[in-house]
Write an enzyme that holds these catalytic residues in place. Sequence first.
Site, mmCIF file in Angstrom:
data_model
loop_
_atom_site.group_PDB
_atom_site.id
_atom_site.type_symbol
_atom_site.label_atom_id
_atom_site.label_comp_id
_atom_site.label_asym_id
_atom_site.label_seq_id
_atom_site.Cartn_x
_atom_site.Cartn_y
_atom_site.Cartn_z
ATOM 1 N N SER A 164 0.837 -1.197 0.000
ATOM 2 C CA SER A 164 0.000 0.000 0.000
ATOM 3 C C SER A 164 0.879 1.258 0.000
ATOM 4 O O SER A 164 1.706 1.434 -0.892
ATOM 5 C CB SER A 164 -0.940 -0.041 1.200
ATOM 6 O OG SER A 164 -1.917 0.978 1.116
ATOM 7 N N ASP A 259 -9.482 -3.861 -5.758
ATOM 8 C CA ASP A 259 -8.653 -2.882 -5.056
ATOM 9 C C ASP A 259 -8.659 -1.576 -5.838
ATOM 10 O O ASP A 259 -8.513 -1.582 -7.073
ATOM 11 C CB ASP A 259 -7.220 -3.433 -4.950
ATOM 12 C CG ASP A 259 -6.327 -2.636 -4.015
ATOM 13 O OD1 ASP A 259 -6.390 -1.395 -4.020
ATOM 14 O OD2 ASP A 259 -5.536 -3.266 -3.284
ATOM 15 N N HIS A 289 -8.334 -4.291 -0.854
ATOM 16 C CA HIS A 289 -7.069 -3.672 -0.472
ATOM 17 C C HIS A 289 -6.612 -4.141 0.914
ATOM 18 O O HIS A 289 -7.349 -4.051 1.893
ATOM 19 C CB HIS A 289 -7.210 -2.146 -0.478
ATOM 20 C CG HIS A 289 -5.903 -1.452 -0.268
ATOM 21 N ND1 HIS A 289 -4.892 -1.484 -1.197
ATOM 22 C CD2 HIS A 289 -5.415 -0.738 0.782
ATOM 23 C CE1 HIS A 289 -3.857 -0.818 -0.743
ATOM 24 N NE2 HIS A 289 -4.141 -0.359 0.451
#
Length: 318
Positions: A164, A259, A289
Site C-alpha cells: 500500500s 482494489d 485492499h
Amino acid sequence: MSSLFRPSLHPDLAEVHNKLPRYDEISTPEQIANRRKTLDFTLEHTLRGREDAISHEERELPGAAGPLKASIFRPKRSKQSKTPGILFIHGGGHISGSRFMGIDSALDWVEEFGAILVSADYRLAPEHPQPAQVEDSYAVLEWMSGHSQELGFDRDQIIVCGGSGGGNLAAGVTLLARDRPGPQIRGQLLMYPWLDDSNITHSMMQFADLAPWTRSNSIDACNYALGVNREHATIYTVPSHAKDLRGLPPTWIDVGDADVFRDEDVDYASKLWKAGVSTELHVWPGCWHGFDAFAPDAPISRKVRSARSVWVRDLIFG
C-alpha cells in the site's frame, strides 16, 4: 455504493470484510488519530506463533531528520547461503500504521530463507509531508547496507518490500537508489502499492466506497503527503510520474481485482516491461485492499504469500 459493475469479493474474504472495524474518513485531525489507533499493530500480534523461530531486537536507527524506532527480525535456526536482507516498509497511507503492520509475508522469508528483516517507523503526514517518508525509508536502506556484515546478510541480496503506502515508498526508495546512486537493490516487491496521485482510474471509481481504503481516503492522503497543489510530488514520491524506469531491479507487483489501486499497479507493471525490467504481476480475483494483513490465515492469503515466497526464493537462490 458505486454504480459501476464490479467483481464479487473472494469467498475466503467476504466474511472478514463484513467484520472489518469501522473506518471513518481522514479529513480531520480527530479522524486521523482514530485511524492511527485502529492500525496500531503490536509486536505480540506480529510474532504470535513464530516465537520459537524468529527473534526480535528493537533499535533506534538514523533517519533523515532524527532517530527512527526500528525492529530487526532474525531466524533462530541456522541460516542458508546468500542470506538476504529485507527492508520492509509499512503501509497506512503515509498518515498511519507502524513497522509491524502487514509484515507477515516478510516474516515468512525470515523463517523460510533465513532472511534478516528490518522494519522502521517513519515520520507521518500531515505533520510531515513528503519527502519525509521516502527519505526516512531511504536512510534505513543506507544503514542496512552499511551494517550488512554486523546484521549477517549478503549486501548484494537486499530486497525492498512494502504494501500500500509502503509499496509507494518501496518503489520510491528503489528509484532513489538507482539515481543517487545508492545501495544495490536485488529486487523490489510491491504489494498492492499506491503509485499514482490522480485518483481517477477505473478501479479507483469502481471500488470508491470499499473499505478499508476508499477513494476519499486516497484523495485526502495524497493532499496530506503531496500537498493540495502537489508541491511535494516527484518521481520518488509518486513513482507513476517517472518517465524512465530503466535500470530498476527485478520487480514483483500484486494487487486484488477489487482494489482501488488495481489499474495504476497494472499500468506501472506495463511501464516496467517496456523499460526492460523483469517484472512479475499478479491480480488476485476478489481480493480487496490489504486483504492479507486483515485475514492472514485465509486460504487465499496463504496462496498469495506462498507465491511471493516462490518469487523471493527464485530471485535469491536461482
